[in-house]
Design a protein around this motif. Sequence first.
Motif, PDB file in Angstrom:
ATOM      1  N   LYS A 598     -11.256  11.913  -9.492  1.00  0.00           N
ATOM      2  CA  LYS A 598      -9.806  11.886  -9.710  1.00  0.00           C
ATOM      3  C   LYS A 598      -9.135  13.209  -9.386  1.00  0.00           C
ATOM      4  O   LYS A 598      -8.117  13.564  -9.952  1.00  0.00           O
ATOM      5  CB  LYS A 598      -9.475  11.467 -11.145  1.00  0.00           C
ATOM      6  CG  LYS A 598      -9.967  10.072 -11.477  1.00  0.00           C
ATOM      7  CD  LYS A 598      -9.492   9.621 -12.837  1.00  0.00           C
ATOM      8  CE  LYS A 598      -9.969   8.195 -13.124  1.00  0.00           C
ATOM      9  NZ  LYS A 598      -9.511   7.716 -14.448  1.00  0.00           N
ATOM     10  N   GLU A 600      -7.282  14.293  -6.603  1.00  0.00           N
ATOM     11  CA  GLU A 600      -6.668  13.696  -5.420  1.00  0.00           C
ATOM     12  C   GLU A 600      -6.487  14.715  -4.298  1.00  0.00           C
ATOM     13  O   GLU A 600      -6.325  15.904  -4.554  1.00  0.00           O
ATOM     14  CB  GLU A 600      -5.320  13.078  -5.791  1.00  0.00           C
ATOM     15  CG  GLU A 600      -5.443  11.888  -6.744  1.00  0.00           C
ATOM     16  CD  GLU A 600      -4.083  11.307  -7.054  1.00  0.00           C
ATOM     17  OE1 GLU A 600      -3.084  11.867  -6.569  1.00  0.00           O
ATOM     18  OE2 GLU A 600      -4.025  10.291  -7.768  1.00  0.00           O
ATOM     19  N   THR A 606      -2.302   6.260  -0.937  1.00  0.00           N
ATOM     20  CA  THR A 606      -1.156   6.407  -1.846  1.00  0.00           C
ATOM     21  C   THR A 606      -1.169   5.382  -2.976  1.00  0.00           C
ATOM     22  O   THR A 606      -0.421   5.524  -3.953  1.00  0.00           O
ATOM     23  CB  THR A 606       0.156   6.262  -1.059  1.00  0.00           C
ATOM     24  OG1 THR A 606       0.138   5.015  -0.340  1.00  0.00           O
ATOM     25  CG2 THR A 606       0.316   7.401  -0.064  1.00  0.00           C
ATOM     26  N   ASP A 607      -1.979   4.344  -2.860  1.00  0.00           N
ATOM     27  CA  ASP A 607      -2.078   3.371  -3.954  1.00  0.00           C
ATOM     28  C   ASP A 607      -2.757   4.024  -5.154  1.00  0.00           C
ATOM     29  O   ASP A 607      -3.805   4.652  -5.016  1.00  0.00           O
ATOM     30  CB  ASP A 607      -2.870   2.144  -3.479  1.00  0.00           C
ATOM     31  CG  ASP A 607      -2.837   1.021  -4.494  1.00  0.00           C
ATOM     32  OD1 ASP A 607      -3.559   1.104  -5.509  1.00  0.00           O
ATOM     33  OD2 ASP A 607      -2.084   0.056  -4.256  1.00  0.00           O
ATOM     34  N   ASN A 608      -2.158   3.861  -6.338  1.00  0.00           N
ATOM     35  CA  ASN A 608      -2.640   4.563  -7.533  1.00  0.00           C
ATOM     36  C   ASN A 608      -4.057   4.162  -7.916  1.00  0.00           C
ATOM     37  O   ASN A 608      -4.782   4.932  -8.553  1.00  0.00           O
ATOM     38  CB  ASN A 608      -1.701   4.301  -8.712  1.00  0.00           C
ATOM     39  CG  ASN A 608      -0.331   4.937  -8.493  1.00  0.00           C
ATOM     40  OD1 ASN A 608      -0.234   5.960  -7.811  1.00  0.00           O
ATOM     41  ND2 ASN A 608       0.721   4.349  -9.062  1.00  0.00           N
ATOM     42  N   ARG A 609      -4.465   2.943  -7.572  1.00  0.00           N
ATOM     43  CA  ARG A 609      -5.777   2.465  -7.977  1.00  0.00           C
ATOM     44  C   ARG A 609      -6.837   2.629  -6.879  1.00  0.00           C
ATOM     45  O   ARG A 609      -7.971   2.198  -7.031  1.00  0.00           O
ATOM     46  CB  ARG A 609      -5.684   0.992  -8.374  1.00  0.00           C
ATOM     47  CG  ARG A 609      -4.837   0.750  -9.629  1.00  0.00           C
ATOM     48  CD  ARG A 609      -4.624  -0.736  -9.841  1.00  0.00           C
ATOM     49  NE  ARG A 609      -3.844  -1.315  -8.756  1.00  0.00           N
ATOM     50  CZ  ARG A 609      -3.544  -2.611  -8.658  1.00  0.00           C
ATOM     51  NH1 ARG A 609      -3.950  -3.461  -9.576  1.00  0.00           N
ATOM     52  NH2 ARG A 609      -2.829  -3.057  -7.635  1.00  0.00           N
ATOM     53  N   LYS A 623       1.216   0.616   3.008  1.00  0.00           N
ATOM     54  CA  LYS A 623       1.664   1.568   1.988  1.00  0.00           C
ATOM     55  C   LYS A 623       1.484   3.019   2.460  1.00  0.00           C
ATOM     56  O   LYS A 623       2.256   3.903   2.096  1.00  0.00           O
ATOM     57  CB  LYS A 623       0.875   1.358   0.691  1.00  0.00           C
ATOM     58  CG  LYS A 623       1.280   0.122  -0.088  1.00  0.00           C
ATOM     59  CD  LYS A 623       0.558   0.092  -1.439  1.00  0.00           C
ATOM     60  CE  LYS A 623       0.995  -1.121  -2.258  1.00  0.00           C
ATOM     61  NZ  LYS A 623       0.334  -1.143  -3.598  1.00  0.00           N
TER      62      LYS A 623
END
Length: 911
Positions: A598, A600, A606-609, A623
């Motif tokens: 985690k 980043e 860019t997707d949070n998951r 996205k």
Amino acid sequence: MDEINFKSNSLDLQNNKSISEEKIRSKMDESEVDIQLKQRKLEIIMEDYPADQLDQAELVFFDKNMSSFENAYQEFLLSVESLCIRHKEDLGNEGVNRWKQAQAEARAKAVDYRQKMRKKAFEIGNAACRSEVLDPNIVDPILLDLKKKELLIQEKVLAAKEKKSAEKAVEALKEASLKRSIAVSKAKHKACAITDECEALNEKISIESIGDLSNLEITRLMKEKEKWKEDLDKIKVLKRSLEDISDSSELVEGESELAAITVLVDALVKEVKEACEAVEEEDSARELYSLDESKNDKVKLPFFEGRDDEDFSKWKELVEKAFIKNRVAKDDKLIKLREVLKGHAKKLVPFSMTSTIDDAWKALESAFGDPNKLMQNRKDALQKLGSLPKDNAKGGLKAKVEWFLELEVVLKSIKELGSKSNDMYAEAFSPSTFMVITRLFPSKEVLKLKKIPGDCDEEKMEKFIEKIAEFRSDAQTLQLVMDAGSSFRPCQSGGQSNGGGSKGKSADSHSLSLVAYKPPRRDETCRVCNQLEAQGDTTDLYDNHLHNYITGCPRYISMTIEERNDICYKAKVCRFCHDPDYVFQKAGRGHDCPVRNKKESRYTCTDNRCFVHAWICVDHKNKNKKKLDEFKSEISKKYNLQFEFIAKPPQVFAPPTEKVEKLTIALKARMAEPVSREKAQITLKKKLKSVGINEELLPVPEGRPVFMLGYTKGKTRPLLTLYDTGCGSVLFREGVPQQELCPSKLRQKGPFLVNGVGDTDVKVNSEWMCSVSLLDSTRQILEGWTVDKITATLPMISMTAAEAEIKEDGNENQELQSLCSPPRVGGDVDILLGELYKRIFPIPIHSLSSGLTIYKLKIRSHDEKYSCVIGGPHKSFSIANYFGGMSSFLLIYLNSYQIIRILGLQSSHLL
């Protein structure tokens, strides 16, 4: 040089002729003595075995004694004939008649002796018969008659043998005489030919006052002297042939003229050698370099002004080397020298006072050749250089590296000056010189320099230079690391971005694994390039990498998201951080992925998951569009590379051009989702009908088209040949003319740059002339240029189904049925054969309605059983593709056309 002729050898010729005549006379005398002995031998045989002494007891040895007589008689006759033929001129008419008379007398005596001996033998035989008749023991009267008949038969047999022996002797004499006449004729013609050749060569080497000839004439003579030697070798061969004729037929001097020819040739050999040496000496004295190979690239002469910091001796050495490489004639050297002189130095060699290059060197040497002045300048340069800059000083590490480089140059110059003389040695390697060098460094480096062992000499100076080079290497390494950090700035505070690095304060340790390449360089450890090569794709691999992550690979940058995702899976690259050192294992064993933890990165989806690298995230590419557009803009601006869509990666940092941009747009349009063929065909039919066109529409042939590809016979392997009438001449893959179509001839040495498609520079290597073998037992000359790659690598395509369908369509055509095509074709094209050589193109034999055609080869195939090629569309070719993409294939292919088009305008033999 005085005119070369044969007058100086007239006395030698006369002397040799006298010697030769004495040898001939001596040989003739020996022959006459030998014949006299044979004559005496014949007389002794007749005297020792006379007819009046023959009795019943001697009759048993009659045949043997007569055989000895006949042999001696025939030997004497043949010897006389040989003497009269060989020494006819030396004997004269009187001598010949004398021996002919002796021969006639011997023949008369032999005939008389033979008759007497036969008569006596017959009488003895008859007497024996009569005595046997009177013998009371003989009661059979038939026996006497049988004995008489036996004696008559023996006499006839003996007469027949003597006749046959005489006939053989006559035939042998005639044959020997004929052979000798032929040999004499051959020798006369050979001697005349040698004399003519000697006179012709003598005219060629006759040179008056060689010193008065121009440079051009000397250059031509240097080339002609090789022809002189070839002509002389031919004359020597003719002379050896004359010697063979003379020895095998035992010809005398009057018949072969061998002695006179030997003198003539020996004199010519000496004269040719002297002429060649005179021409070579004149060429060397004028420094014309007539036989040196011509160089396409001239060496540029360095300029010289006479400043204190300029090394005259070094400059002079460079100029003289350039003169030799550029093949500057001695008469032109002064002009070339003045072209590179400036200021005060040029004033010292005016044309009015300087007539030769030697005068110019003397003038410059006296003015600037003092090494003491240059040594002082180098020491002053050390003082001006100042101390080693600090890391945080102006210019930073870059200034530090430049300081090291400048110091190394000065020290190498001092070392070189010191090695030239004893006086300079003491000055260059004195303790004070080493002290001045040491004081330029801070204490840490001073201690390292002080640890260098040895006295103050040249060896220690070399070690100082090596140690300073190590200091510079360390500074350059630090500079690379610092530049890498500045090139990839973090998107958020505290982060460090890279091609798979993390962002966040704890990611700094991971970012240090990125090594930037400035300038871009070849990286053979690239995981993407290695995987592509394993798959058979060899286009533009390993070169021009930006850094050690795969995001610095030009091929990886040029791929689509789907292609990147696929190559990462195959190369076992981490899908989250792209760490170049990690090889994927199940459950991520042995890898502490910063992104999965985690932390980043700017490269993360860019997707949070989702933690997948944005460059390969297929699920969220919409996205990530904004982020990918940012990367596209950044890469295009910094490196002129087209992110995601690229035909062929142009040279890194090459300035963008309008043509390249248009080509990229066109290729992007080509890669867009097309309308299906069925829908397009229906729409087209409606549009044609609406304007009144109702002809039947023929469908697009199924499958992809395939070029006419065949395998030409090479020296060690088959050569993939592409036949194309749209091409003007011929191109070869580098190495093919020299290694596979040898013997070949280099016509023009390269390389050269040609303006290719998209305003790019395309390299061609050299122009060659070679040949290929044809099936009609002739050879076709090919003349063209070599390139590193003619087209992109072609896939291996099966021809079996296409060949079977064509033969089925023409099953009554016997010629068609006899043809056989290679089962698979493809790979790297070795020869691109164009319109100029259409006469050796394959001949069409049979075509299908789709246009698929089978052609009969004219060029000899590498395997004799393959006699044809196939070209055109077929449904079995639908899998055909081009490694690197159709766009990559087209760009290389169009550049090949551009090479032929441009070079063809400059060569009469092209297009």
